[in-house]
Write a protein that holds these residues in place. Sequence first.
Motif: not given
Length: 386
Positions: A230-242, A244-247, A283-289
């Motif tokens: 459901a987060a995809v339609q709110k603007g989330a994506s693998a790119n956003m997760c990557d 965030l992990v990089g930060l 780790a959770t954000i990386a799993a989402a990516s």
Amino acid sequence: MIREERSRNEREKLRRQIAELQPHQLSTYLSQSGWRDDGMFGKFASVWHRPEPDLFEAEVLAPISSVAKDFFERMEDAVSAIGVFEGRPAIDVARTVAGTLADSIRVRVFHDDVEDGSIPLEDGVLLNQKARDLMASAVMSTLSKRRHFAGARPPEAAEYLASLRLGQTEIGSYVVNVIAPAGPARVDQTSIPLASFASVVSENLASGLNALRAASNEYETGENLSVFDAAVQKGASANMCDALVGLSGSQRQRGFEISILPSGNDMSGQVPLTFLFEPAKVATIAAASEYYKDNYVLIGRLIVGLVKRLDRRPGDESGTVTIATTITDSEKNVMVELGNDEYLEAIAAHRAKQPVQVTGDLHVSPRTARLLNPQGFGVLRSDDLF
């Protein structure tokens, strides 16, 4: 001599700051600060006064066109006049005016190794790169909602990214400031102001971050990756997760906080939207990516479907069967390696077109899906389906 050198340096700083100003930024600042536009003064300026009777003598001549030959001088005069009225240096006024029509995105990382306001060089470079990637993910998902963006960016995204600027750094763990100039607001045919594209991107960034944070909390209670759908339609994506992990740094050891302050809110006192991600969340954000990229593992997954293919080399006792099934609303062909007895059952089920079931850890990748550690393989009879 020292005083003259300092004066020249200050003058040069002011020139650089004023060179970035546009007429619409100055007029917006004056309006938001309570000044009144009293009309044109010649061809290239408008005259502004204070509405208070006892302050009417306060006056600012605001340039309305940057094509005038003396634009810089007139802009400097305007900024200086505001500074006199507000009792602060002209360069401070110029900086405030520059931020009047710009969204501010503040990224603060925190950890023991950045408490003094410094950061390892390699991670500092990575932090700035990932801040840019975060903004790229926000603009891409503003244009189109997808799980993963790849390939060349459309012109609108490239133009937006080219407009971004880095603001002054701050001491406070370690902080990166991204400035997204909004430009003048668009107006529709009914003269109703419309949000600028940059403002829409900032809103989408906030929406995506909020959805990811909520999905992460839900995932940690049940480890069900589908909560990120459901987060995809709110603007989330693998790119956003990557991004965030990089930060969090090359070792993924730091937490981070992202604050979004829409344009003009610095004068209204509005508190920025803030999204906090502790190190444990990385780790959770990386799993989402990986999930968004179709590269993930579902632990203890029950697979039910028809045997689509059988593969066993001559002389081998074990063989691989391919089961057509549905995973998170998508059709997938799952490969399962079976022993001799179970493989023979799969042959019979294939001939009879009977569904089978098996449990294991499902590894899904963009091209394949394979069930690891399979257990409990069996053929389903018609009465087992009800």
